[in-house]
Design a protein around this motif. Structure first.
Motif, PDB file in Angstrom:
ATOM      1  N   HIS A  25       0.835  -1.200   0.000  1.00 30.13           N
ATOM      2  CA  HIS A  25       0.000   0.000   0.000  1.00 30.13           C
ATOM      3  C   HIS A  25       0.867   1.247   0.000  1.00 30.13           C
ATOM      4  CE1 HIS A  25      -2.888  -2.979   1.769  1.00 30.13           C
ATOM      5  NE2 HIS A  25      -3.507  -2.559   0.702  1.00 30.13           N
ATOM      6  N   LYS A  64      -5.287  -4.103   8.189  1.00 28.17           N
ATOM      7  CA  LYS A  64      -4.524  -5.171   8.852  1.00 28.17           C
ATOM      8  C   LYS A  64      -3.634  -4.619   9.964  1.00 28.17           C
ATOM      9  CE  LYS A  64      -3.815  -7.686   4.624  1.00 28.17           C
ATOM     10  NZ  LYS A  64      -3.798  -6.360   3.975  1.00 28.17           N
ATOM     11  N   ARG A 146       6.131 -16.437   2.352  1.00 22.90           N
ATOM     12  CA  ARG A 146       5.320 -17.519   1.781  1.00 22.90           C
ATOM     13  C   ARG A 146       6.001 -18.169   0.591  1.00 22.90           C
ATOM     14  NH1 ARG A 146      -0.882 -15.737   2.421  1.00 22.90           N
ATOM     15  NH2 ARG A 146      -0.685 -15.307   4.620  1.00 22.90           N
TER      16      ARG A 146
HETATM   17  P1  ADP Z   1      -6.379  -4.336  -0.837  1.00 21.18           P
HETATM   18  O1  ADP Z   1      -5.440  -3.231  -1.280  1.00 21.18           O
HETATM   19  O2  ADP Z   1      -7.351  -4.708  -1.911  1.00 21.18           O
HETATM   20  O3  ADP Z   1      -6.986  -4.134   0.519  1.00 21.18           O
HETATM   21  P2  ADP Z   1      -4.733  -6.384   0.382  1.00 21.18           P
HETATM   22  O4  ADP Z   1      -4.255  -5.505   1.455  1.00 21.18           O
HETATM   23  O5  ADP Z   1      -5.533  -7.582   0.733  1.00 21.18           O
HETATM   24  O6  ADP Z   1      -5.501  -5.632  -0.776  1.00 21.18           O
HETATM   25  O7  ADP Z   1      -3.502  -6.835  -0.472  1.00 21.18           O
HETATM   26  C1  ADP Z   1      -2.562  -5.951  -1.046  1.00 21.18           C
HETATM   27  C2  ADP Z   1      -1.856  -6.688  -2.175  1.00 21.18           C
HETATM   28  O8  ADP Z   1      -1.227  -7.841  -1.651  1.00 21.18           O
HETATM   29  C3  ADP Z   1      -2.824  -7.174  -3.253  1.00 21.18           C
HETATM   30  O9  ADP Z   1      -2.248  -7.071  -4.531  1.00 21.18           O
HETATM   31  C4  ADP Z   1      -3.066  -8.583  -2.873  1.00 21.18           C
HETATM   32  O10 ADP Z   1      -3.382  -9.421  -3.953  1.00 21.18           O
HETATM   33  C5  ADP Z   1      -1.754  -8.991  -2.263  1.00 21.18           C
HETATM   34  N1  ADP Z   1      -2.000 -10.038  -1.268  1.00 21.18           N
HETATM   35  C6  ADP Z   1      -2.853 -10.011  -0.234  1.00 21.18           C
HETATM   36  N2  ADP Z   1      -2.873 -11.192   0.427  1.00 21.18           N
HETATM   37  C7  ADP Z   1      -1.985 -11.981  -0.227  1.00 21.18           C
HETATM   38  C8  ADP Z   1      -1.525 -13.319  -0.066  1.00 21.18           C
HETATM   39  N3  ADP Z   1      -2.002 -14.097   0.897  1.00 21.18           N
HETATM   40  N4  ADP Z   1      -0.606 -13.775  -0.936  1.00 21.18           N
HETATM   41  C9  ADP Z   1      -0.129 -13.001  -1.936  1.00 21.18           C
HETATM   42  N5  ADP Z   1      -0.522 -11.741  -2.142  1.00 21.18           N
HETATM   43  C10 ADP Z   1      -1.433 -11.234  -1.310  1.00 21.18           C
END
Ligand code: ADP
Ligand code: NI
Length: 216
Positions: A25, A64, A146
């Motif tokens: 972000h 988060k 991961r």
């Molecule tokens: P958002 O900006 O939509 O709230 P997230 O915070 O869930 O998205 O995720 C930020 C970025 O990290 C996104 O591109 C998402 O696909 C990636 N991401 C989130 N969770 C995982 C995961 N478990 N494994 C890989 N990439 C992830």
């Protein structure tokens, strides 16, 4: 827009607030969402001031990072807009969008959004798709330690936000658990159109990935 209009001032504010943010972000994510939201917002005839401010502020405090409290970012956004002396109706609308848009797993019900909220949510989801989405997924997975892929670990649907956040899955599984589902969750026709192309690119990428995995 004058050099010190609300958009420019918000750009400066968000840039400094997100400096050093490494969880996917960062400012450039926000920048891309802002540009995409403008494009979709124009095509969908949404209120562009609301769209742009909400896009710029949508990740101002990560859910988060605040133990699942999605109201923190919305309050930060609201306080910022109050300091700009903007119309209260506009501030409330932007606050509501920031509170509502973040995705919490495949089985979790979404709140109703205004057109402007739909536009910003589409733009945010699009940044998790296509070439950009692939880069972000592996960057995120790597930061969390991961595995890229493990054929013995199967994808799963998450019915609660907690299970989504806690899952220790692989990044390839993240495509099946989230990224490939996004195409059918777009709100606007313009968002869907862009999503189709990004979706096809991810499918092609996965096809090649598995081909190379099996046969080099
Ligand atoms: P958002 O900006 O939509 O709230 P997230 O915070 O869930 O998205 O995720 C930020 C970025 O990290 C996104 O591109 C998402 O696909 C990636 N991401 C989130 N969770 C995982 C995961 N478990 N494994 C890989 N990439 C992830
Ligand atoms: Ni985002």
């Amino acid at each position: 827009m004058s050099p010190s209009g609300p958009i420019d001032r918000t750009v400066e504010y968000v840039k400094s607030a997100l400096a050093g943010e490494g969880s996917g972000h960062d400012w450039w994510h926000v920048y891309r969402v802002w540009q995409t939201a403008k494009r979709i917002g124009e095509a969908e005839r949404a209120d562009l001031l609301i769209v742009e401010l909400a896009a710029l502020l949508h990740d101002i405090a990560d859910w988060k990072a605040h133990q699942g409290d999605s109201t923190v970012g919305a309050e930060v956004a609201r306080n910022w807009l109050l300091s700009l002396d903007l119309d209260h109706g506009l501030i409330e609308h932007v606050r509501q969008i920031v509170a509502d848009i973040s995705f919490k797993g495949a089985g979790v019900k979404q709140p109703e959004l205004s057109l402007e909220g739909e536009v910003v949510q589409d733009a945010d989801r699009l940044d998790a798709m296509g070439a950009m989405g692939i880069a972000r997924a592996f960057a995120y997975g790597g930061a969390r330690g991961r595995l890229i892929h493990d054929p013995t670990v199967k994808p799963m649907e998450h019915h609660t936000a907690e299970s989504y956040l806690k899952s220790g899955g692989t990044t390839i599984n993240h495509f099946h658990e989230k990224l490939l589902l996004l195409k059918d969750r777009m709100n606007t026709p313009t968002g869907s159109e862009i999503a189709e192309r990004r979706h096809r690119f991810m499918e092609e990428y996965l096809r090649r990935f598995h081909e190379e995995w099996e046969r080099g």
